[in-house]
Motif scaffolding. Structure first.
Motif, PDB file in Angstrom:
ATOM      1  N   GLN A   1       0.836  -1.194   0.000  1.00 47.92           N
ATOM      2  CA  GLN A   1       0.000   0.000   0.000  1.00 47.92           C
ATOM      3  C   GLN A   1       0.875   1.249   0.000  1.00 47.92           C
ATOM      4  O   GLN A   1       1.898   1.323   0.674  1.00 47.92           O
ATOM      5  N   LYS A   2       0.442   2.204  -0.812  1.00 52.67           N
ATOM      6  CA  LYS A   2       1.148   3.474  -0.893  1.00 52.67           C
ATOM      7  C   LYS A   2       0.167   4.523  -1.353  1.00 52.67           C
ATOM      8  O   LYS A   2      -0.470   4.378  -2.404  1.00 52.67           O
ATOM      9  N   ASN A   3       0.039   5.551  -0.538  1.00 55.25           N
ATOM     10  CA  ASN A   3      -0.917   6.619  -0.820  1.00 55.25           C
ATOM     11  C   ASN A   3      -2.317   6.038  -0.996  1.00 55.25           C
ATOM     12  O   ASN A   3      -2.831   5.361  -0.127  1.00 55.25           O
ATOM     13  N   ASP A   4      -2.928   6.246  -2.173  1.00 57.88           N
ATOM     14  CA  ASP A   4      -4.289   5.751  -2.414  1.00 57.88           C
ATOM     15  C   ASP A   4      -4.318   4.369  -3.062  1.00 57.88           C
ATOM     16  O   ASP A   4      -5.399   3.859  -3.378  1.00 57.88           O
ATOM     17  N   PHE A   5      -3.164   3.764  -3.263  1.00 61.71           N
ATOM     18  CA  PHE A   5      -3.107   2.471  -3.957  1.00 61.71           C
ATOM     19  C   PHE A   5      -2.861   1.344  -2.952  1.00 61.71           C
ATOM     20  O   PHE A   5      -1.949   1.413  -2.127  1.00 61.71           O
ATOM     21  N   LYS A   6      -3.707   0.295  -3.024  1.00 66.83           N
ATOM     22  CA  LYS A   6      -3.549  -0.892  -2.189  1.00 66.83           C
ATOM     23  C   LYS A   6      -3.733  -2.139  -3.047  1.00 66.83           C
ATOM     24  O   LYS A   6      -4.596  -2.171  -3.926  1.00 66.83           O
ATOM     25  N   ILE A   7      -2.937  -3.154  -2.755  1.00 67.96           N
ATOM     26  CA  ILE A   7      -3.083  -4.435  -3.447  1.00 67.96           C
ATOM     27  C   ILE A   7      -2.663  -5.541  -2.488  1.00 67.96           C
ATOM     28  O   ILE A   7      -1.734  -5.365  -1.687  1.00 67.96           O
ATOM     29  N   PHE A   8      -3.396  -6.665  -2.529  1.00 69.55           N
ATOM     30  CA  PHE A   8      -2.980  -7.813  -1.723  1.00 69.55           C
ATOM     31  C   PHE A   8      -3.335  -9.099  -2.447  1.00 69.55           C
ATOM     32  O   PHE A   8      -4.269  -9.149  -3.247  1.00 69.55           O
ATOM     33  N   TYR A   9      -2.542 -10.127  -2.163  1.00 63.39           N
ATOM     34  CA  TYR A   9      -2.829 -11.491  -2.622  1.00 63.39           C
ATOM     35  C   TYR A   9      -2.997 -12.362  -1.389  1.00 63.39           C
ATOM     36  O   TYR A   9      -2.164 -12.346  -0.480  1.00 63.39           O
TER      37      TYR A   9
END
Length: 719
Positions: A251-259
């Motif tokens: 996650q960074k600023n407004d961007f999030k990703i997870f698996y």
């Protein structure tokens, strides 16, 4: 019933008076919990148009809950149904079974034997990495698609943490009723998890759990019993469960990703009570039995990304692939030696699902109006062989069944804030179906914020339930039975209405008060039931869209927190009307409403000086009635009233922290009233015959009696 109605009226009246009580100082709002289910984006419960109920991680800890069944046993409008044959526990809400209730993990429906998110075995849903559980009652067809009729349950898992390293290990030992031994009796649970934040952007969580349920003997004698008197085996089957999970996120600023990856494995053991003798002359006679075990393996992959597009639009996209296989291993078990021989294993059920859902929102630079566009794609490939049941194909030939179901859905929801206090939320979904006619769902939600912290919500929703595998394809015919599925079934249609009032306030004494009053009405048309289509010369049964279902529910919850005390009391009056039709004999049941009272409460007291929390949970399920088909004294088919007797359930626990909160000890008891089954009385003898004035009774399995547990957890957190 008059006494029960009066009691409920008093509770409701007190609720209304309590909500109207004036504060001695200006109302101060308690910080609201953040919810995500059915929302455009994570937001407080107060801002939600839906009436969302939350089961917190703290409550899960107080119950020492290992799986979803341990938690939902105390939920007001939910009944847990347990099967001693296969060890499964499923949920029933408002009298509708688990096919109408959808279970999600991070907004992804969980695959099961016969559905996608429905008919889930609650004992297979582990709670080790759960942050909270969100429940919305009523039709949620617009945001969650097919089968979200009576409600949805969304399990929100933990992602990341506040420390660079978080390490935890747990050992939990439980009795099964009065039965306990270190290895071959009781319930034995071990788990471990580790979380690491590499930096402010990257994190990883890894965990594992082993749950060994050694079975419930009751009046049985276990697998090595060598007398052929029908007492070999278990009342509830032994099972071993293994769970593994891992999540990697950025996650960074407004961007999030997870698996996220989950593995679930289960072995359930069936030991046949019938022994087969072996002639070993001149040696003593020996015995073996035809036993079997059911083996389940489930794999869950979930990739999610959310953030902003073009520095404006909010997006949230998930892609999931799930696979579940169920095998049966048949073998002979030699009683004297404990050895297995002639083992034969085969896959009898397999399902592989590709699922994706996504939303776009925040189209306008306005706090007044927003709308959300969404899609859902489901691609199910299912396989059943004759071990799971006997099936017929489209050409009426007996066969294994392989089917592919697809649906491609689009939906849109608008959120209109006419004022700071008044919000409207209309929505609609259209589903392109590969097997059934295309379906649609719609909803309208309203929210108004009054003065002094009073919140009012109203909603109406239409949803649909698609027929399952058994209803479509079952074919079981012999000299005594004729039971057939129906490939021409159409989806059931439902409409639900809810009106709720909620108020929370902070008094000058420091006490916090919260009240919730809800009224729900639900109507289900084209309900699928197994009905008699021929009475003579044989009785033939077939699944048909024929019956109707209606439900009223009035519920209230009162919560009071003061200093170290937290008290919650709830009550619900549920009225259910079922119209059952036996087409072959032209007999229809009475469709009057039959009412049942439910109560629940929990009390906790925190002792800061001792770093100890004491909690007590109680639930009362009132008498339940329904009409069932039976045979009168003249041999004719009629409907008779069946009654499930009332019962109470109580759990208690004491949790204490040691060594700067690193070591946690929880001791307690489940089912303090020692309930194993509840009596079902059936006037008329039901389908087994008997006179109209005769009564038959049977026992409905609920649990294995009073049990005790000890849970030890070690937490190590550091930066």
């Amino acid at each position: 019933m008059k006494i029960k109605l009066s009691l409920f009226a008093v509770l409701t009246f007190c609720q209304i008076l309590f909500a109207q009580q004036k504060d001695t100082i200006a109302s101060q709002e308690k910080l609201s919990e953040v919810v995500v289910t059915g929302q455009f984006e994570p937001q407080s419960i107060k801002k939600s148009v839906f009436n969302v109920r939350v089961i917190s991680k703290e409550t899960i800890k107080q119950l020492a809950a290992n799986n979803l069944s341990d938690v939902l046993n105390q939920y007001l409008n939910i009944t847990i149904k347990t099967s001693g044959e296969d060890g499964r526990s499923t949920v029933s809400m408002f009298g509708l079974d688990s096919q109408y209730f959808k279970i999600l993990v991070d907004n992804i429906p969980l695959v099961s034997d016969t559905g996608m998110g429905t008919n889930v075995d609650l004992t297979q849903v582990n709670l080790d990495d759960v942050e909270r559980i969100e429940i919305i009652e009523g039709s949620m067809g617009v945001t969650h698609g097919a089968n979200a009729v009576s409600g949805v349950l969304n399990i929100i898992t933990k992602k990341g943490g506040g420390y660079k390293w978080q390490i935890a290990a747990t050992v939990q030992e439980e009795t099964v009723g009065k039965e306990y031994a270190l290895f071959d009796k009781g319930r034995h649970i071990q788990s471990a998890k580790i979380a690491h934040n590499f930096n402010e952007n990257w994190f990883i969580n890894v965990g594992g759990n082993r749950n060994d349920f050694a079975g419930y003997f009751d009046n049985r004698e276990g697998k090595d019993y060598d007398l052929n008197d029908g007492l070999r085996g278990y009342t509830q089957l032994p099972k071993q469960q293994l769970v593994g999970n891992a999540i990697l996120g950025y996650q960074k600023n407004d961007f999030k990703i997870f698996y996220k990856f989950d593995y679930y494995g289960e072995n359930v053991h069936y030991y046949n009570p019938i022994l087969i003798p072996q002639d070993n002359y001149p040696f003593p006679e020996t015995y073996f039995a035809n036993d079997r075990r059911y083996i389940t393996n489930r794999y869950f992959h979930h990739l999610n990304s959310n953030g902003k597009l073009f520095s404006k639009l909010n997006y949230n996209i998930s892609v999931s692939e799930q696979k579940q296989e169920r095998d049966v291993e048949k073998f002979n078990y030699q009683i004297e030696t404990g050895n297995e021989f002639d083992n034969q294993r085969q896959t009898y059920q397999s399902k592989e699902v590709f699922y994706s859902t996504g939303t776009l929102s925040n189209f306008f630079d306005s706090k007044k109006v927003d709308f959300q566009l969404g899609y859902e794609i489901t691609n199910e490939n299912g396989f059943y062989d004759a071990t799971a049941g006997t099936f017929k194909d489209d050409n009426q030939q007996l066969t294994d069944i392989r089917r592919k179901f697809e649906n491609y859905d689009i939906f849109t929801v608008a959120e209109i804030n006419l004022t700071d206090k008044f919000s409207i939320r209309p929505g609609i979904r259209y589903s392109f179906q590969s097997y059934f006619d295309n379906q649609y769902a719609s909803s309208l939600g309203l929210r108004y914020l009054f003065k002094k912290g009073l919140e009012a919500r109203a909603s109406v929703g239409k949803a649909y339930r698609t027929p399952n595998f058994d209803e479509l394809y079952t074919y079981f015919v012999d000299s005594n039975h004729n039971l057939q599925g129906n490939p021409d079934l159409v989806p059931e249609q439902s409409t639900s209405y809810e009106l709720s009032f909620k108020r929370s306030c902070l008094l000058n004494s420091g006490a916090q008060i919260a009240n919730n009053l809800a009224v729900t009405y639900m109507d289900v048309d084209d309900r699928i039931d197994l009905v008699m289509t021929q009475a003579t010369p044989t009785q033939n049964y077939r699944y048909v869209n024929i019956n109707k279902y209606k439900m009223w529910n009035v519920s209230t919850t009162e919560q009071y927190s003061y200093k170290n005390w937290n008290v919650q009391v709830g009550a619900a009056l549920v009225g259910i009307s079922r119209k059952l039709d036996l087409a072959a004999v032209n007999v229809t049941s009475d469709d009057k409403f039959l009412y049942s009272l439910r109560l629940n409460s929990n009390i906790s007291y925190n002792i800061p000086k001792w770093n100890t929390l004491i909690a007590l949970f109680y639930k009362y399920n009132g008498e339940q009635q329904q009409f069932v088909a039976g045979t009168d004294t003249d041999g004719s088919t009629k409907f008779f009233l069946s009654e499930i007797k009332p019962y109470s359930w109580m759990d208690a626990s004491i949790r204490k922290l040691f060594f700067k909160n690193q070591f946690e000890v929880t001791v307690g008891a489940r089912n303090l009233f020692d309930i194993t089954s509840v009596q079902t009385i059936q006037n008329g003898g039901g389908s087994t015959g008997g006179g109209a004035h005769a009564s038959g009774s049977s026992d409905l399995l609920l649990g294995y009696g009073r049990s005790y547990f000890l849970k030890l957890t070690y937490n190590l957190n550091f930066n």
